[in-house]
Design a protein around this motif. Structure first.
Motif, PDB file in Angstrom:
ATOM      1  N   VAL A   1       0.916  -1.299   0.004  1.00 61.87           N
ATOM      2  CA  VAL A   1       0.060  -0.070  -0.071  1.00 61.87           C
ATOM      3  C   VAL A   1       0.677   1.188   0.003  1.00 61.87           C
ATOM      4  CG1 VAL A   1      -1.656   1.362   1.419  1.00 61.87           C
ATOM      5  CG2 VAL A   1      -1.953  -1.119   1.089  1.00 61.87           C
TER       6      VAL A   1
ATOM      7  N   GLU B   1       5.661   2.199 -11.148  1.00 63.56           N
ATOM      8  CA  GLU B   1       4.604   2.686 -11.981  1.00 63.56           C
ATOM      9  C   GLU B   1       3.856   1.388 -12.796  1.00 63.56           C
ATOM     10  OE1 GLU B   1       5.683   5.245 -15.035  1.00 63.56           O
ATOM     11  OE2 GLU B   1       6.751   6.718 -13.919  1.00 63.56           O
ATOM     12  N   GLY B   2       2.554   1.406 -12.636  1.00 69.16           N
ATOM     13  CA  GLY B   2       1.979   0.189 -13.568  1.00 69.16           C
ATOM     14  C   GLY B   2       1.808  -0.723 -12.344  1.00 69.16           C
ATOM     15  N   SER B   3       2.204  -1.908 -13.036  1.00 72.94           N
ATOM     16  CA  SER B   3       2.073  -3.181 -12.152  1.00 72.94           C
ATOM     17  C   SER B   3       3.446  -3.450 -11.291  1.00 72.94           C
ATOM     18  CB  SER B   3       1.894  -4.246 -12.791  1.00 72.94           C
ATOM     19  OG  SER B   3       0.617  -4.312 -13.706  1.00 72.94           O
TER      20      SER B   3
ATOM     21  N   PHE C   1       4.979  -9.964  -7.298  1.00 74.78           N
ATOM     22  CA  PHE C   1       3.639 -10.466  -7.598  1.00 74.78           C
ATOM     23  C   PHE C   1       3.543 -12.170  -7.132  1.00 74.78           C
ATOM     24  CE2 PHE C   1       0.305 -12.550  -9.851  1.00 74.78           C
ATOM     25  CZ  PHE C   1      -0.615 -11.904  -9.787  1.00 74.78           C
TER      26      PHE C   1
ATOM     27  N   ILE D   1       3.472 -11.924  -3.489  1.00 75.73           N
ATOM     28  CA  ILE D   1       2.087 -11.709  -2.998  1.00 75.73           C
ATOM     29  C   ILE D   1       1.300 -12.919  -3.172  1.00 75.73           C
ATOM     30  CG2 ILE D   1      -0.019 -10.696  -3.810  1.00 75.73           C
ATOM     31  CD1 ILE D   1       1.630  -8.453  -4.933  1.00 75.73           C
TER      32      ILE D   1
ATOM     33  N   LYS E   1      14.045 -11.178 -18.563  1.00 74.94           N
ATOM     34  CA  LYS E   1      12.753 -10.714 -18.438  1.00 74.94           C
ATOM     35  C   LYS E   1      11.900 -11.832 -18.850  1.00 74.94           C
ATOM     36  CE  LYS E   1      13.777  -5.830 -19.586  1.00 74.94           C
ATOM     37  NZ  LYS E   1      14.338  -5.336 -20.623  1.00 74.94           N
TER      38      LYS E   1
ATOM     39  N   SER F   1       6.507 -13.781 -21.008  1.00 83.12           N
ATOM     40  CA  SER F   1       5.436 -12.755 -20.860  1.00 83.12           C
ATOM     41  C   SER F   1       4.830 -12.746 -19.768  1.00 83.12           C
ATOM     42  CB  SER F   1       4.175 -13.793 -21.855  1.00 83.12           C
ATOM     43  OG  SER F   1       2.825 -13.161 -21.562  1.00 83.12           O
ATOM     44  N   GLU F   2       4.739 -11.518 -19.397  1.00 81.83           N
ATOM     45  CA  GLU F   2       4.297 -11.156 -17.845  1.00 81.83           C
ATOM     46  C   GLU F   2       2.947 -11.754 -17.730  1.00 81.83           C
ATOM     47  OE1 GLU F   2       5.458  -9.475 -15.106  1.00 81.83           O
ATOM     48  OE2 GLU F   2       7.346  -8.459 -15.919  1.00 81.83           O
ATOM     49  N   LYS F   3       2.253 -11.468 -18.754  1.00 78.47           N
ATOM     50  CA  LYS F   3       0.463 -11.775 -18.463  1.00 78.47           C
ATOM     51  C   LYS F   3       0.517 -13.373 -18.249  1.00 78.47           C
ATOM     52  CE  LYS F   3      -1.275  -8.366 -21.482  1.00 78.47           C
ATOM     53  NZ  LYS F   3      -1.509  -7.829 -23.008  1.00 78.47           N
TER      54      LYS F   3
ATOM     55  N   ARG G   1       2.091 -14.184 -14.790  1.00 82.61           N
ATOM     56  CA  ARG G   1       1.059 -13.822 -13.701  1.00 82.61           C
ATOM     57  C   ARG G   1      -0.135 -14.609 -13.592  1.00 82.61           C
ATOM     58  NH1 ARG G   1       2.574  -8.163 -11.920  1.00 82.61           N
ATOM     59  NH2 ARG G   1       4.765  -7.917 -12.932  1.00 82.61           N
ATOM     60  N   THR G   2      -0.744 -14.918 -14.973  1.00 79.86           N
ATOM     61  CA  THR G   2      -1.916 -15.771 -14.740  1.00 79.86           C
ATOM     62  C   THR G   2      -1.583 -17.015 -14.178  1.00 79.86           C
ATOM     63  OG1 THR G   2      -2.652 -14.818 -16.752  1.00 79.86           O
ATOM     64  CG2 THR G   2      -3.717 -16.843 -16.436  1.00 79.86           C
TER      65      THR G   2
ATOM     66  N   TYR H   1       8.288  -3.964 -14.346  1.00 77.76           N
ATOM     67  CA  TYR H   1       7.422  -4.835 -15.285  1.00 77.76           C
ATOM     68  C   TYR H   1       7.835  -4.793 -16.789  1.00 77.76           C
ATOM     69  CZ  TYR H   1       2.786  -6.224 -17.135  1.00 77.76           C
ATOM     70  OH  TYR H   1       1.771  -6.933 -17.816  1.00 77.76           O
ATOM     71  N   GLY H   2       7.947  -5.945 -17.306  1.00 76.41           N
ATOM     72  CA  GLY H   2       8.180  -5.932 -18.609  1.00 76.41           C
ATOM     73  C   GLY H   2       8.358  -7.608 -19.023  1.00 76.41           C
ATOM     74  N   SER H   3       8.183  -7.670 -20.390  1.00 79.86           N
ATOM     75  CA  SER H   3       8.298  -8.997 -20.987  1.00 79.86           C
ATOM     76  C   SER H   3       9.567  -8.975 -21.972  1.00 79.86           C
ATOM     77  CB  SER H   3       7.092  -9.546 -21.691  1.00 79.86           C
ATOM     78  OG  SER H   3       5.958  -9.314 -20.993  1.00 79.86           O
TER      79      SER H   3
ATOM     80  N   MET I   1      12.298  -3.766 -24.044  1.00 79.70           N
ATOM     81  CA  MET I   1      11.176  -4.139 -23.240  1.00 79.70           C
ATOM     82  C   MET I   1       9.776  -4.040 -24.013  1.00 79.70           C
ATOM     83  SD  MET I   1      10.098  -2.943 -19.430  1.00 79.70           S
ATOM     84  CE  MET I   1       9.068  -1.705 -19.782  1.00 79.70           C
ATOM     85  N   VAL I   2       9.400  -5.026 -23.997  1.00 80.12           N
ATOM     86  CA  VAL I   2       7.906  -5.087 -24.646  1.00 80.12           C
ATOM     87  C   VAL I   2       6.865  -4.571 -23.706  1.00 80.12           C
ATOM     88  CG1 VAL I   2       6.006  -6.297 -25.801  1.00 80.12           C
ATOM     89  CG2 VAL I   2       8.505  -6.966 -26.264  1.00 80.12           C
TER      90      VAL I   2
ATOM     91  N   ASP J   1       3.531  -4.333 -22.311  1.00 75.99           N
ATOM     92  CA  ASP J   1       1.948  -4.955 -22.610  1.00 75.99           C
ATOM     93  C   ASP J   1       1.263  -4.374 -21.686  1.00 75.99           C
ATOM     94  OD1 ASP J   1       3.127  -6.341 -20.690  1.00 75.99           O
ATOM     95  OD2 ASP J   1       3.044  -8.309 -21.545  1.00 75.99           O
ATOM     96  N   GLN J   2       1.494  -3.326 -21.186  1.00 78.90           N
ATOM     97  CA  GLN J   2       0.409  -2.549 -20.223  1.00 78.90           C
ATOM     98  C   GLN J   2      -0.717  -1.814 -20.920  1.00 78.90           C
ATOM     99  OE1 GLN J   2       3.204  -1.462 -16.951  1.00 78.90           O
ATOM    100  NE2 GLN J   2       1.776  -2.542 -15.754  1.00 78.90           N
TER     101      GLN J   2
ATOM    102  N   MET K   1      -8.704  -8.419 -16.377  1.00 79.36           N
ATOM    103  CA  MET K   1      -7.819  -9.210 -15.686  1.00 79.36           C
ATOM    104  C   MET K   1      -6.472  -8.402 -15.025  1.00 79.36           C
ATOM    105  SD  MET K   1      -8.051 -12.248 -15.447  1.00 79.36           S
ATOM    106  CE  MET K   1      -6.558 -13.135 -15.467  1.00 79.36           C
ATOM    107  N   GLN K   2      -6.065  -7.307 -15.986  1.00 80.17           N
ATOM    108  CA  GLN K   2      -5.086  -6.443 -15.423  1.00 80.17           C
ATOM    109  C   GLN K   2      -5.327  -5.889 -14.273  1.00 80.17           C
ATOM    110  OE1 GLN K   2      -1.926  -6.049 -17.357  1.00 80.17           O
ATOM    111  NE2 GLN K   2      -1.290  -5.461 -15.569  1.00 80.17           N
TER     112      GLN K   2
ATOM    113  N   LEU L   1      -5.202  -8.573 -11.378  1.00 79.23           N
ATOM    114  CA  LEU L   1      -4.042  -9.013 -10.914  1.00 79.23           C
ATOM    115  C   LEU L   1      -3.214  -7.876 -10.323  1.00 79.23           C
ATOM    116  CD1 LEU L   1      -2.906 -10.777 -14.273  1.00 79.23           C
ATOM    117  CD2 LEU L   1      -3.477 -11.850 -12.148  1.00 79.23           C
ATOM    118  N   ASP L   2      -3.410  -6.576 -10.717  1.00 77.46           N
ATOM    119  CA  ASP L   2      -3.121  -5.444  -9.844  1.00 77.46           C
ATOM    120  C   ASP L   2      -3.669  -5.201  -8.348  1.00 77.46           C
ATOM    121  OD1 ASP L   2      -1.240  -5.015 -11.773  1.00 77.46           O
ATOM    122  OD2 ASP L   2      -2.188  -3.597 -12.837  1.00 77.46           O
TER     123      ASP L   2
ATOM    124  N   PHE M   1      -5.508  -6.937  -2.714  1.00 78.00           N
ATOM    125  CA  PHE M   1      -6.365  -7.055  -1.577  1.00 78.00           C
ATOM    126  C   PHE M   1      -7.553  -8.147  -2.317  1.00 78.00           C
ATOM    127  CE2 PHE M   1      -3.980  -3.843   0.075  1.00 78.00           C
ATOM    128  CZ  PHE M   1      -3.531  -4.313   1.103  1.00 78.00           C
TER     129      PHE M   1
END
Lengths: 563, 52
Positions: free
Chosen positions: A166, A175-177, A183, A186, A256, A259-261, A264-265, A523-525, B1-2, B4-5, B15-16, B19-20, B23
């Motif tokens: 938090v 920034e972002g995720s 993760f 977490i 890296k 695929s981050e996605k 994470r999935t 973050y980044g793939s 870096m790719v 994808d955000q 989904m993003q 995942l973010d 809680f």
């Protein structure tokens, strides 16, 4: 808000390090290693007792040592180290202050007091109920109280971890995720919260039963709820060590994820389904329906297995992608041949990954299949399996990351670098033997948790084939080798902390490129997505998986001949 | 870096968002095993008939 005097910048990695978090990481990691030593010695004595030619301990000491071994390595070493990982993955990787360090210290002390209390009570000899402490076996009330205190302490540490997330979000330190390693942490913390809550649900009434305030605990009810803690605690390990794999790949190679996605999935699949696999401990309970057993193990658990296979593909895939970008493009495996096999952080991590998949992963699916579970339930196959997951997978991964933490967090140079180079290999050879030979003996029907498999005093005798005794002997030899690997780790780590040369704090000369650790904190793939070598390795794994699965169905078919 | 955000101003996919949100994940991670493992298992044990 913390002032700047509470931070330092790591000259090697550029990471902004919150000093109170750093102190907590150091303390948790050191205490974890101490309990690894204690639990490892108990484990060695258990294996030497199972070795028929040695039969080291008398019966009462065997069950005492088995209880202490299970508690110290399955719970205490692992969770202390995981708390260090949670603090690292939050405050350090996100570059923010740790939430409520005082609360984290209260959590630490509760864990330590609980762990010491439980060990002392077990050593007094009145609580040899083993890690599972199934009722109606009754331990000293302080045994249950110690575990409860340990769990409450761990819960407070998890609260600090979530609070830190938090703070990082509010103070916009990323920034972002969050980074993938965070993760993964977490995921581990979420499973930890469920684990600890389940432990409280069953251990508080059991404590009251042990002091006479509750008259009866139903044994099946106990087993159902206890395994929500007992098995899930090992799922914290899986999530944490997968996060460590990604961390080591990022730090050593600047890798890296493919695929981050996807990665994470896969962690999301852990959050959703991993804990449901706990039912595989209950597959032979006649009071539970097949629907309950099969849904949780053969449907839900397979989705968690899928997640592990995804990580097993993407971690080496990310390393291959990073290596190919550096020009290691010859053939399928130049990227792997040219990997830094002399760096114990890499070799430990890669051995952990391979052994977790082949030894722990495949056999976990075998044990999670209701029909074939029947041929090895409660045999030595079960500890063989979880030595493949917890020791080969988690412990080796945690040892590997320690070789990064000592210079980065403790600011000490590694003492005895040659011994450090060999350590992961020695430990891995020993643990592979432990796991394989226990599973071999279990396949021949040797029971787990048994002091004397010859059944000397039993009314009805039973003779195991000679191969079973051979397996137990080889298991003992492997335990000695694994202990040697463990001792090498402790000598290197403790030696480095006490006598290692302190690394300088001078800021490094500005580099043209960001340090590789940056990949762990962002973050980044990966840009390079062609990883043919990894896919070839994955096919070897899949063929082994399918063959071993059907071999076990063949064993089952031979148990009950149809003609 | 790719990356994808998605770029700034793009709608963040569901989904993003999931995942973010640690809680929300915590809630899901507790509810799933509580329902499918604990509650279902406890109901199974409770529904075993008592011996007469």
């Amino acid at each position: 808000m913390a002032n700047d005097t509470q931070f330092r910048t790591c000259p090697d990695t550029g990471l902004k390090i919150h000093l109170p978090a750093e102190k907590l990481i150091k303390t948790n990691a050191v205490v974890a290693v101490v309990f690894l030593l204690v639990g490892g010695l108990f484990g060695l004595s258990v294996a030497l007792t199972r070795w028929p030619a040695v039969h080291f301990l008398p019966a009462d000491w065997f069950y005492l040592a088995l209880t202490a071994h299970g508690l110290d390595v399955l719970l205490v070493w692992i969770i202390f180290f995981e708390m260090a990982i949670l603090y690292f993955a939050s405050a350090i990787l996100l570059g923010c202050r740790l939430a409520a360090p005082k609360l984290a210290w209260v959590g630490f002390w509760l864990m330590l007091v609980g762990a010491v209390m439980t060990n002392v009570v077990v050593l007094m000899g009145e609580s040899s109920v083993m890690f599972t402490s199934y009722v109606p076996m009754q331990a000293d009330p302080l045994f249950y109280l110690g575990i409860i205190l340990f769990a409450v302490g761990a819960l407070l540490c998890c609260c600090c971890f979530f609070g830190t997330l938090v703070i990082a979000k509010n103070e916009k330190t990323y920034e972002g995720s969050v980074p993938l390693v965070t993760f993964g942490a977490i995921t581990a913390a979420i499973i930890a919260v469920f684990t600890i809550a389940s432990g409280a649900i069953i251990l508080i009434p059991t404590l009251m039963w042990s002091v006479g305030l509750v008259s009866y605990i139903d044994p099946l009810m106990y087993k159902v709820v206890w395994w929500a803690m007992g098995h899930s605690s090992q799922q914290i390990n899986v999530s944490a060590h997968v996060a460590v794999w990604y961390l080591i790949a990022a730090v050593i190679f600047g890798a890296k994820p493919l695929s981050e996605k996807v990665s994470r999935t896969a962690f999301l699949l852990y959050i959703l389904f991993l804990q449901l696999g706990s039912v595989h401990h209950l597959l032979v309970e006649p009071g539970l329906s097949s629907e309950y057993k099969i849904f949780n193990t053969s449907y839900a658990m397979y989705l968690a297995v899928l997640a592990s296979m995804i990580h097993g593909l993407t971690v080496p895939g990310s390393i291959e992608a990073a290596q190919r970008e550096k020009g290691f493009n010859k053939g399928l495996f130049e990227w792997l041949r040219k990997a830094p096999w002399g760096n114990p952080a890499f070799s430990g991590m890669f051995l952990s990954l391979v052994m977790f998949g082949f030894l722990g992963g495949i056999t976990g699916v075998i044990l999670g299949t209701e029909q074939i579970n029947l041929i090895m339930h409660n045999t030595l196959y079960v500890p063989g399996h979880f030595h493949g997951t917890v020791v080969a997978g988690t412990t080796l991964a945690f040892m590997a990351v320690t070789y990064l933490l000592v210079p980065l967090i403790f600011r000490k140079e590694i003492l005895f670098p040659k011994m450090a180079q060999w350590q992961p290999y020695v430990f891995a050879i020993g643990v592979t033997g432990l796991s394989v030979f226990m599973m071999g003996a279990g396949t021949l029907g040797v029971p787990r948790r048994h002091w004397d498999i010859t059944f000397t005093d039993a009314a009805m005798s039973f003779d195991f084939p000679g191969a079973a005794y051979l397996m137990l002997g080889l298991n003992g030899v492997s335990a000695v080798v694994a202990s040697l690997g463990g001792a090498m780790f402790i000598i290197v780590v403790v030696g480095s902390l006490l006598f290692g040369k302190t690394k300088g704090e001078a800021a490094p000369a500005p580099a043209a490129e960001a340090p590789p650790t940056t990949a762990a904190a962002q973050y980044g793939s990966a840009a390079h997505l062609e990883v043919p070598g990894t896919f070839a390795l994955a096919m070897v794994f899949l063929v082994s998986f399918v063959l071993y699965y059907f071999v076990n169905w063949k064993y089952l078919a031979e148990t009950w001949g149809l003609s | 870096m790719v990356d994808d955000q998605g770029g700034k101003g793009d709608k963040i996919p569901f989904m993003q968002q999931l995942l973010d949100n640690p809680f929300l994940l915590l809630c899901i991670g507790i509810v799933m095993p509580t329902v499918f493992y604990l509650i279902w298992g406890i109901m199974e044990v409770i529904s075993i008939p008592l011996a007469n």
